[in-house]
Design a protein around this motif. Sequence first.
Motif, PDB file in Angstrom:
ATOM      1  N   ASP A  13     -12.105  -3.238  -1.637  1.00  0.00           N
ATOM      2  CA  ASP A  13     -12.492  -1.836  -1.640  1.00  0.00           C
ATOM      3  C   ASP A  13     -11.477  -0.938  -2.229  1.00  0.00           C
ATOM      4  O   ASP A  13     -11.844   0.416  -2.486  1.00  0.00           O
ATOM      5  CB  ASP A  13     -12.817  -1.358  -0.255  1.00  0.00           C
ATOM      6  CG  ASP A  13     -13.735  -2.070   0.570  1.00  0.00           C
ATOM      7  OD1 ASP A  13     -14.922  -2.399   0.005  1.00  0.00           O
ATOM      8  OD2 ASP A  13     -13.688  -2.702   1.737  1.00  0.00           O
ATOM      9  N   ILE A  14     -10.400  -1.282  -2.516  1.00  0.00           N
ATOM     10  CA  ILE A  14      -9.301  -0.267  -2.814  1.00  0.00           C
ATOM     11  C   ILE A  14      -8.480  -0.776  -4.138  1.00  0.00           C
ATOM     12  O   ILE A  14      -7.516  -0.286  -4.705  1.00  0.00           O
ATOM     13  CB  ILE A  14      -8.344   0.037  -1.749  1.00  0.00           C
ATOM     14  CG1 ILE A  14      -7.858  -1.411  -1.310  1.00  0.00           C
ATOM     15  CG2 ILE A  14      -8.801   0.870  -0.807  1.00  0.00           C
ATOM     16  CD1 ILE A  14      -6.541  -1.035  -0.303  1.00  0.00           C
ATOM     17  N   CYS A  15      -9.134  -2.027  -4.812  1.00  0.00           N
ATOM     18  CA  CYS A  15      -8.223  -2.704  -5.783  1.00  0.00           C
ATOM     19  C   CYS A  15      -8.242  -1.857  -7.069  1.00  0.00           C
ATOM     20  O   CYS A  15      -7.292  -1.987  -8.146  1.00  0.00           O
ATOM     21  CB  CYS A  15      -8.411  -3.953  -6.131  1.00  0.00           C
ATOM     22  SG  CYS A  15     -10.155  -4.311  -6.658  1.00  0.00           S
ATOM     23  N   CYS A  61      -6.136  -5.495   3.532  1.00  0.00           N
ATOM     24  CA  CYS A  61      -6.500  -5.109   2.222  1.00  0.00           C
ATOM     25  C   CYS A  61      -5.487  -5.426   1.052  1.00  0.00           C
ATOM     26  O   CYS A  61      -5.679  -5.314  -0.160  1.00  0.00           O
ATOM     27  CB  CYS A  61      -6.895  -3.462   2.347  1.00  0.00           C
ATOM     28  SG  CYS A  61      -5.400  -2.773   3.024  1.00  0.00           S
ATOM     29  N   ILE A  79      -2.574   5.736  -0.879  1.00  0.00           N
ATOM     30  CA  ILE A  79      -3.264   4.789  -0.238  1.00  0.00           C
ATOM     31  C   ILE A  79      -3.942   4.003  -1.216  1.00  0.00           C
ATOM     32  O   ILE A  79      -5.046   3.575  -1.385  1.00  0.00           O
ATOM     33  CB  ILE A  79      -4.600   5.071   0.716  1.00  0.00           C
ATOM     34  CG1 ILE A  79      -4.004   6.304   1.582  1.00  0.00           C
ATOM     35  CG2 ILE A  79      -5.078   4.149   1.760  1.00  0.00           C
ATOM     36  CD1 ILE A  79      -4.949   6.879   2.668  1.00  0.00           C
ATOM     37  N   ARG A  80      -3.222   3.458  -2.381  1.00  0.00           N
ATOM     38  CA  ARG A  80      -3.583   2.655  -3.439  1.00  0.00           C
ATOM     39  C   ARG A  80      -2.628   1.509  -3.572  1.00  0.00           C
ATOM     40  O   ARG A  80      -1.414   1.658  -2.927  1.00  0.00           O
ATOM     41  CB  ARG A  80      -3.574   3.543  -4.818  1.00  0.00           C
ATOM     42  CG  ARG A  80      -4.454   4.649  -4.941  1.00  0.00           C
ATOM     43  CD  ARG A  80      -6.133   3.910  -4.847  1.00  0.00           C
ATOM     44  NE  ARG A  80      -6.789   5.060  -5.211  1.00  0.00           N
ATOM     45  CZ  ARG A  80      -8.371   4.778  -5.252  1.00  0.00           C
ATOM     46  NH1 ARG A  80      -8.785   3.456  -5.346  1.00  0.00           N
ATOM     47  NH2 ARG A  80      -9.203   5.865  -5.383  1.00  0.00           N
ATOM     48  N   LEU A 117     -11.739   5.883  -2.571  1.00  0.00           N
ATOM     49  CA  LEU A 117     -11.211   5.463  -1.542  1.00  0.00           C
ATOM     50  C   LEU A 117     -12.788   5.073  -0.592  1.00  0.00           C
ATOM     51  O   LEU A 117     -13.464   6.093  -0.520  1.00  0.00           O
ATOM     52  CB  LEU A 117     -10.426   6.135  -0.725  1.00  0.00           C
ATOM     53  CG  LEU A 117      -9.079   6.054  -1.322  1.00  0.00           C
ATOM     54  CD1 LEU A 117      -7.876   7.006  -0.693  1.00  0.00           C
ATOM     55  CD2 LEU A 117      -8.482   4.654  -1.602  1.00  0.00           C
ATOM     56  N   VAL A 171     -11.391  -2.583   5.765  1.00  0.00           N
ATOM     57  CA  VAL A 171     -11.323  -2.265   4.300  1.00  0.00           C
ATOM     58  C   VAL A 171     -10.729  -3.400   3.940  1.00  0.00           C
ATOM     59  O   VAL A 171      -9.741  -3.815   4.370  1.00  0.00           O
ATOM     60  CB  VAL A 171     -10.393  -1.070   4.295  1.00  0.00           C
ATOM     61  CG1 VAL A 171      -9.933  -0.763   2.767  1.00  0.00           C
ATOM     62  CG2 VAL A 171     -10.862   0.141   4.876  1.00  0.00           C
ATOM     63  N   SER A 193      -5.769   4.683   7.365  1.00  0.00           N
ATOM     64  CA  SER A 193      -5.172   6.095   6.976  1.00  0.00           C
ATOM     65  C   SER A 193      -4.222   6.249   7.780  1.00  0.00           C
ATOM     66  O   SER A 193      -3.028   6.999   7.497  1.00  0.00           O
ATOM     67  CB  SER A 193      -6.351   6.953   6.519  1.00  0.00           C
ATOM     68  OG  SER A 193      -6.887   7.303   7.948  1.00  0.00           O
ATOM     69  N   PRO A 224      -8.209   1.499  -9.013  1.00  0.00           N
ATOM     70  CA  PRO A 224      -7.673   2.944  -8.662  1.00  0.00           C
ATOM     71  C   PRO A 224      -8.837   3.748  -9.376  1.00  0.00           C
ATOM     72  O   PRO A 224      -8.601   5.027  -9.044  1.00  0.00           O
ATOM     73  CB  PRO A 224      -6.495   2.941  -9.572  1.00  0.00           C
ATOM     74  CG  PRO A 224      -6.674   1.755 -10.676  1.00  0.00           C
ATOM     75  CD  PRO A 224      -7.464   0.796  -9.973  1.00  0.00           C
ATOM     76  N   LEU A 244       0.771  -0.974   0.117  1.00  0.00           N
ATOM     77  CA  LEU A 244      -0.237   0.045   0.061  1.00  0.00           C
ATOM     78  C   LEU A 244       1.012   1.159   0.143  1.00  0.00           C
ATOM     79  O   LEU A 244       1.811   1.318   0.751  1.00  0.00           O
ATOM     80  CB  LEU A 244      -1.051  -0.042   1.203  1.00  0.00           C
ATOM     81  CG  LEU A 244      -2.122   0.831   1.240  1.00  0.00           C
ATOM     82  CD1 LEU A 244      -3.219   0.319  -0.027  1.00  0.00           C
ATOM     83  CD2 LEU A 244      -2.867   0.723   2.551  1.00  0.00           C
ATOM     84  N   PHE A 253     -11.401   2.489   7.758  1.00  0.00           N
ATOM     85  CA  PHE A 253     -10.682   3.052   6.857  1.00  0.00           C
ATOM     86  C   PHE A 253      -9.633   3.986   7.740  1.00  0.00           C
ATOM     87  O   PHE A 253      -8.524   4.333   7.291  1.00  0.00           O
ATOM     88  CB  PHE A 253     -11.371   3.879   5.931  1.00  0.00           C
ATOM     89  CG  PHE A 253     -10.650   4.952   5.069  1.00  0.00           C
ATOM     90  CD1 PHE A 253     -10.002   4.192   3.832  1.00  0.00           C
ATOM     91  CD2 PHE A 253     -10.347   6.334   5.208  1.00  0.00           C
ATOM     92  CE1 PHE A 253      -9.093   5.004   3.009  1.00  0.00           C
ATOM     93  CE2 PHE A 253      -9.655   6.941   4.261  1.00  0.00           C
ATOM     94  CZ  PHE A 253      -8.860   6.385   3.235  1.00  0.00           C
TER      95      PHE A 253
END
Length: 647
Positions: A36-38, A74, A9-10, A44, A32, A55, A40, A4, A51
């Motif tokens: 949820d974040i795969c 995640c 936060i990607r 977010l 998360v 963060s 782009p 990550l 989350f």
Amino acid sequence: MRLLNTTTIRLESPWSAPIYAILSHTWGGDEVLFADICDPQKPLPFSKKGFRKVSDSCERARQDGYKYIWIDTCCIDKTSSAELSEAINSMFRWYHRADRCYAYLSDVNVPGEPTVDFENSRWFTRGWTLQELIAPRDVRFYDSQWVLLGSRQLLRGTPLADNPELKDLADIISKTTGIPVEILRWFSPKSDSPLVRRRSRKAGLDKYEPIHALANYLKACGIGQIMSWAAYRFTTRKEDEAYSLLGLFSVNMPMLYGEGRRAFHRLQQEILKTSNDQSILAFERQFYSDSSSLLADSPRCFASSEIEQSLKDGPLLSGSMPFFELSPSPKAVDAGVLLCPLIRQGKEDNTRYLAILNCIYRSDFTSHPAIVLRKIDDKSRTFYRTPRSGLHRITPIDHEGWIEWSTVVDGVSNRIRYDLNKVYFETIRVYLEPPQRIFNLPSTVGPLASLYTPGMRIKLDIPELTGFSFAAYPHMLQVAKDRVYAPSITLPSWPKRFMGDQTPETNHLALFGTIILQFEGLGAVALSWGKSCVPERGDLSPEPFCAIMDWFKVVRASQDKDLPAFDLDSSALQSAVEFLYATNSWSWVSLLATKPDVRAEHNTSRMKVQCKIRTVEFFGRPLFELELSILPQGRSSFIDMVRFSFS
């Protein structure tokens, strides 16, 4: 391995292996996840409760100079079984390679909510956090507001100890977890130590890569000792009790969620392939007393473990070096152990042995743990572990001693004696599970309990007699010329023996059957067979028996005055057989029963019954076979008794 990016936060997958931080935490609600974040292109998941933890972790790592961080919630696609299996097998290594580990204690110093002290945090009760505590070289603890609480160990004299207020928590952690301080302080980045030093100018940090340092520390601990660290930790999935320990034992195995406790058995089998440490057998059965496996069912079995691996300065006996070696079959292990035959009722028991393990107690380097093994048969050196005997401590002053069994009979403790003068070394094969032909009876009697017994086949040799008839309970007979067969059965409920006060006690016969042969003018003979055992005495392997008796004697002894002695087709037959069993089962076994492969003779004033009993196989199944000879006797005073003679 996905990482990550602490700024965006990607998720990213760097080509080279960058320096990264890693997060250790306990899962909560609304975490998360990878989905949820795969992507782009998607925003977010700011609305998710978890989350903020993600963060804040990125912010903490970015402030410490890390571009990347790894978080288990995640960074793994758990919808892919292949990826999940690879990640679990690699988890220990990923934590070990991390430059710094942030241990986030979400229940410590929570504003406006109930909070706990550092050592009482939920983080110390979870299964996965055990390896996350030990594997990294630098572990730093933070409370719910990301206030620094301290470090697992201080790395003095290195750039990593850049915080003068960093508190060394090793002593507190050791007291809380039972892990020795030496293990918690395994990382020692000294200039003269065998370390490969690598500088990353981009990160502005020094990175040290120890060469087998942690592995050597863990090998110095016994398997039982490491298992005890996980004894009071819990996992959401039963299988994770095993999967979370893979890295600590340097083993790999496939993930099979849904297998339950078998996962922990598979873990131990993998350990046995690479280790000869017999402390893996030094556990108590207090949590799973009905288990008959050689291996433990859970880390909790090692909860009270005080066992260490044996000293490496020599074998227990001259010329005998205990070892473990996985046999070609995955069902057993070959082991070199010290055996001591047990003594029962003044006689040496040729089936049960005390196996003294090649490991020691931390508080006493001269005492050894021992377990009880039972021989499967007299013709081979094959054993299995008895289910109801725990771990026994053999000390130098106990040259002769007693082993307390886990059950009692009639209020008298069941004890077996041992004499250490009889100890000898032998290489044996120990089954991981008792073979299927060895049935273990449960300690309680219930309607679902069942145990199969061999059927009975009779070859008849009788003169020309009239009025010859058969009856059987609870079988359906098959008759063909001079042969009679009663198939094996399963009783819907087990009979019980009655004491003098008519209180039903636990059964002493596992299963039985009875055939009655009536000869007009001569009398009737009952043949009974089955498997007998005494569970209260630890006798969990039923032995076959066969008995022959005067049926009229049984009928006359019955309390049922209306019982028709000669009406073998009536429903009263069942009552007579059950009465026979309930009132005479103990003497039936001890006095009348004979094991197969013997000759028995029954005489009355009217007839002589000669019987040869043996055990045969019918398409791989055991079968009792009797060669029965009936001869009329001359009339004299009626002798109402049963007599046996053996050859």
